[in-house]
Design an enzyme around this catalytic site. Structure first.
Site, PDB file in Angstrom:
ATOM      1  N   GLY A  70       0.767  -1.185  -0.165  1.00  0.00           N
ATOM      2  CA  GLY A  70       0.042  -0.075   0.044  1.00  0.00           C
ATOM      3  C   GLY A  70       0.884   1.331   0.202  1.00  0.00           C
ATOM      4  N   LEU A  84       5.510   2.336  -3.291  1.00  0.00           N
ATOM      5  CA  LEU A  84       4.605   1.434  -2.715  1.00  0.00           C
ATOM      6  C   LEU A  84       5.112   0.676  -1.739  1.00  0.00           C
ATOM      7  CD1 LEU A  84       2.157  -0.594  -3.080  1.00  0.00           C
ATOM      8  CD2 LEU A  84       3.605  -1.783  -4.499  1.00  0.00           C
ATOM      9  N   HIS A  85       4.539   0.612  -0.459  1.00  0.00           N
ATOM     10  CA  HIS A  85       5.358  -0.193   0.658  1.00  0.00           C
ATOM     11  C   HIS A  85       4.884  -1.631   0.446  1.00  0.00           C
ATOM     12  CE1 HIS A  85       6.685   3.217   3.315  1.00  0.00           C
ATOM     13  NE2 HIS A  85       5.663   3.901   2.549  1.00  0.00           N
ATOM     14  N   CYS A  86       5.749  -2.623   0.564  1.00  0.00           N
ATOM     15  CA  CYS A  86       5.799  -3.901   0.401  1.00  0.00           C
ATOM     16  C   CYS A  86       6.236  -4.537   1.582  1.00  0.00           C
ATOM     17  CB  CYS A  86       6.473  -4.502  -0.885  1.00  0.00           C
ATOM     18  SG  CYS A  86       6.034  -3.582  -2.169  1.00  0.00           S
TER      19      CYS A  86
END
Length: 128
Positions: A70, A84-86
């Site tokens: 997100g 985008l943070h994964c």
């Protein structure tokens, strides 16, 4: 199509209890998720970013039972460049989960799939 870059942000050696955290960043400057629109280019970019993030975590954090993908939304983003943070869960320590909460209309963290729903291009209705 804009290509995205990725890099690992954790500087600790991975363990089964530590979260893996990657950022996937487009080369083209886009300030925040608020700059994305319902158009094919934006939808394709976010889809590509999500695919890159999923590939990385499945490769490097296969031990994890859960993943989150997100974006931080204004006013809660600290960097004005879309990324985008994964995350491979669980969060260790647990207080870190607060940083990735959705605050609904106030902003906070938006899941990548939810953003994709918001920016999915509308299919034109053909006239009969």
């Amino acid at each position: 199509m804009t290509r995205s870059l990725h890099f690992k942000t954790s500087n600790l050696p991975p363990s089964e209890f530590q979260v893996q955290h990657y950022l996937v960043i487009p080369v083209e400057h886009i300030a925040t998720v608020k700059d994305l629109r319902r158009r094919a280019e934006d939808y394709s970019l976010v889809s590509h970013m999500l695919n890159v993030g999923q590939t990385l975590l499945h490769r490097d954090a296969s031990h994890s039972m859960e993943y989150r993908f997100g974006f931080h939304q204004p006013p809660f983003n600290s960097v004005d460049h879309l990324h985008l943070h994964c995350l491979a869960l669980p969060f260790t320590p647990g207080w870190k989960r607060v940083k990735y909460l959705s605050l609904g209309p106030l902003g906070g963290f938006i899941e990548a799939e939810k953003l994709l729903e918001k920016i999915k291009p509308l299919i034109p209705i053909s006239k009969v």
